[in-house]
Design a protein around this motif. Structure first.
Motif, short mmCIF file in Angstrom:
data_model
loop_
_atom_site.label_atom_id
_atom_site.label_comp_id
_atom_site.label_asym_id
_atom_site.label_seq_id
_atom_site.Cartn_x
_atom_site.Cartn_y
_atom_site.Cartn_z
N TYR A 190 0.83 -1.29 0.00
CA TYR A 190 0.02 0.11 -0.01
C TYR A 190 1.05 1.19 -0.02
CZ TYR A 190 -3.06 -3.46 2.48
OH TYR A 190 -3.60 -4.65 2.67
N TYR B 142 0.13 5.38 1.23
CA TYR B 142 -0.58 6.30 1.71
C TYR B 142 -0.02 7.77 1.56
CZ TYR B 142 -4.09 3.11 3.75
OH TYR B 142 -5.05 2.02 3.90
N GLN C 201 -4.66 13.49 8.19
CA GLN C 201 -5.16 12.31 7.57
C GLN C 201 -4.22 11.41 6.98
OE1 GLN C 201 -9.17 13.01 6.72
NE2 GLN C 201 -9.43 10.75 6.31
N MET C 202 -4.16 10.20 7.23
CA MET C 202 -3.76 9.30 6.34
C MET C 202 -4.43 9.11 5.04
SD MET C 202 -0.75 8.16 7.37
CE MET C 202 -0.58 6.43 6.89
N PHE D 124 -5.41 7.43 1.77
CA PHE D 124 -5.12 6.07 0.94
C PHE D 124 -4.88 6.43 -0.70
CE2 PHE D 124 -5.47 1.75 -0.68
CZ PHE D 124 -6.05 1.71 -1.93
N ASN E 39 -3.35 0.11 -3.45
CA ASN E 39 -3.03 -0.91 -3.03
C ASN E 39 -2.76 -2.07 -4.21
OD1 ASN E 39 -5.52 -1.95 -3.65
ND2 ASN E 39 -6.15 -1.75 -1.33
N GLU F 117 -6.68 -1.48 -6.04
CA GLU F 117 -7.55 -0.45 -6.17
C GLU F 117 -6.75 0.98 -6.08
OE1 GLU F 117 -10.19 -1.06 -2.69
OE2 GLU F 117 -11.67 0.48 -3.27
N ALA G 261 -6.89 -5.83 3.62
CA ALA G 261 -7.03 -4.83 4.63
C ALA G 261 -7.61 -5.34 5.91
CB ALA G 261 -8.08 -3.77 3.89
N ARG G 262 -8.09 -6.32 6.25
CA ARG G 262 -8.53 -6.78 7.45
C ARG G 262 -7.32 -7.40 8.12
NH1 ARG G 262 -12.81 -8.71 4.43
NH2 ARG G 262 -14.86 -7.85 4.70
N LEU H 178 -1.84 -3.93 8.96
CA LEU H 178 -0.71 -3.09 8.13
C LEU H 178 0.59 -2.69 8.82
CD1 LEU H 178 -3.32 -3.30 6.32
CD2 LEU H 178 -2.60 -0.90 5.28
N VAL I 84 -14.82 7.81 7.68
CA VAL I 84 -14.41 7.74 8.87
C VAL I 84 -14.27 8.94 9.58
CG1 VAL I 84 -12.77 6.44 10.53
CG2 VAL I 84 -13.61 5.43 8.41
N ASP J 210 -16.50 -3.86 8.56
CA ASP J 210 -16.55 -4.81 9.84
C ASP J 210 -15.52 -5.16 10.64
OD1 ASP J 210 -16.30 -7.80 7.40
OD2 ASP J 210 -15.00 -6.19 7.75
N TYR J 211 -14.40 -3.96 10.08
CA TYR J 211 -13.16 -4.44 10.84
C TYR J 211 -12.61 -3.15 11.03
CZ TYR J 211 -7.99 -5.24 11.42
OH TYR J 211 -6.74 -5.26 12.01
N ARG K 287 -13.58 -6.69 15.35
CA ARG K 287 -14.56 -6.84 14.29
C ARG K 287 -15.85 -6.37 14.73
NH1 ARG K 287 -11.43 -9.14 10.33
NH2 ARG K 287 -9.43 -9.96 11.22
N SER L 48 -12.57 -0.87 7.54
CA SER L 48 -12.43 -1.59 6.34
C SER L 48 -13.52 -2.74 6.03
CB SER L 48 -10.89 -2.36 5.97
OG SER L 48 -10.73 -3.42 6.79
N GLY L 49 -13.57 -3.41 5.06
CA GLY L 49 -14.37 -4.52 4.71
C GLY L 49 -15.52 -4.32 3.73
N SER L 50 -15.77 -2.93 3.52
CA SER L 50 -16.64 -2.75 2.53
C SER L 50 -16.48 -3.76 1.32
CB SER L 50 -16.35 -1.31 2.00
OG SER L 50 -17.54 -0.86 1.15
N GLY M 86 -15.93 -5.58 -1.95
CA GLY M 86 -15.29 -5.16 -3.15
C GLY M 86 -14.21 -4.22 -3.05
N SER M 87 -14.03 -3.76 -1.86
CA SER M 87 -12.86 -2.66 -1.54
C SER M 87 -11.89 -3.36 -1.04
CB SER M 87 -13.60 -1.50 -0.77
OG SER M 87 -12.43 -0.72 -0.45
N TRP M 88 -10.50 -3.10 -1.02
CA TRP M 88 -9.46 -3.50 -0.55
C TRP M 88 -8.92 -2.58 0.55
CZ3 TRP M 88 -6.89 -8.47 -1.93
CH2 TRP M 88 -7.89 -9.04 -3.00
N GLN M 89 -9.70 -1.39 0.65
CA GLN M 89 -8.95 -0.18 1.35
C GLN M 89 -9.24 -0.23 2.79
OE1 GLN M 89 -9.81 3.82 0.17
NE2 GLN M 89 -10.74 3.16 -1.82
N LEU M 90 -8.02 0.24 3.49
CA LEU M 90 -8.24 0.54 4.95
C LEU M 90 -8.33 1.96 4.94
CD1 LEU M 90 -8.25 -0.58 8.04
CD2 LEU M 90 -5.62 0.02 7.95
N ILE M 91 -9.57 2.51 5.54
CA ILE M 91 -9.85 4.03 5.45
C ILE M 91 -9.55 4.69 6.84
CG2 ILE M 91 -11.44 5.96 4.95
CD1 ILE M 91 -12.58 3.53 3.08
N PHE M 92 -8.59 5.69 6.82
CA PHE M 92 -8.23 6.12 7.99
C PHE M 92 -9.20 7.47 8.41
CE2 PHE M 92 -4.19 4.41 9.56
CZ PHE M 92 -4.28 3.28 8.63
#
Lengths: 114, 113
Positions: A33, A35, A42-43, A45, A48, A56, A99-100, A103, B4, B31-32, B51, B93-95, B97-103
């Motif tokens: 990734y 960022y 703010q971080m 994105f 990735n 994405e 992403a779960r 990182l 977020v 969901d995470y 979670r 994250s967890g949306s 179709g998305s691979w992002q971790l959104i801060f």
């Protein structure tokens, strides 16, 4: 813990030049990734990358940006040409899963575009 | 539109108090929810994560309380220490179709001795 290394820590370039930011991710990680962070806030994105492909990208990942990880070496972010608004700290991260998963971030490269 | 949100840009507490950092989110598909801690000059590091199937996660002095119905969560830091002074980012994250971790935008915590 696992370490992500970013080289260099600070890069100063003139607007319009090309810059490549390098990232050495955790050795067995599969997801990578980038960022962008401005003024410690703010971080944001950018992108990735998994299995040799961009999975994405955000609106911040302009056409001037590209990423690659040739032959499993450094994961790179290239900006060509650079613009003043590209000045920021760029963080690379890697994870074993998506992403779960945790990182792991590098210490960042501060890019100053003059 | 921020997906977020962290309502407080900064928070100051005294040593020994409980610091409470709040976060809310837009997307029901998240969901995470990890919290990352960042010290000046360093990258963020995972502190604790939850979670959406749980409503509480505890790890030492750090506890996440999660409210799925209200789409918000909070990080409680018990017995705050000056060494806890840092910026704390809520992420999601967890949306589908998305691979992002959104801060979120981060909360800068200062613990006064």
């Amino acid at each position: 813990g696992p370490k992500v290394l970013q080289i260099p820590s600070h890069q100063i370039i003139d607007m319009g030049q090309m810059v490549t930011l390098n990232c050495d991710p955790v050795s067995n990680h599969l997801y990578f990734y980038w960022y962008k962070q401005i003024l410690g806030q703010q971080m944001e994105f950018l992108v990735n990358f998994y299995n040799g492909k961009v999975m994405e990208k955000s609106k911040l990942f302009k056409d001037q940006f590209s990423v690659e990880r040739p032959d499993g070496s450094y994961f790179t972010l290239k900006i060509q040409p650079t613009a003043l608004e590209d000045s920021a700290v760029y963080f690379c991260a890697s994870s074993l899963g998506g992403a779960r998963n945790t990182l792991y971030f590098g210490a960042g490269t501060r890019l100053s575009v003059l | 539109q921020q997906q977020v949100r962290q309502s407080s840009q900064s928070l100051t507490v005294w040593e020994g108090e409980t610091a409470i950092l709040n976060c809310s989110y837009e997307n029901s598909a998240f969901d995470y929810f990890p919290w990352y801690q960042q010290f000046p000059g360093e990258g963020p590091a995972l502190l604790i994560a939850i979670r959406s199937v749980s409503d509480k996660k505890e790890d030492g002095r750090f506890t996440i309380f999660f409210n799925k119905r209200e789409k918000n969560l909070s990080l409680h830091i018990k017995d705050s220490q000056p060494g806890d002074s840092a910026t704390y980012f809520c992420a999601a994250s967890g949306s589908s179709g998305s691979w992002q971790l959104i801060f979120g935008s981060g909360t800068q915590l200062t613990v006064m001795p």
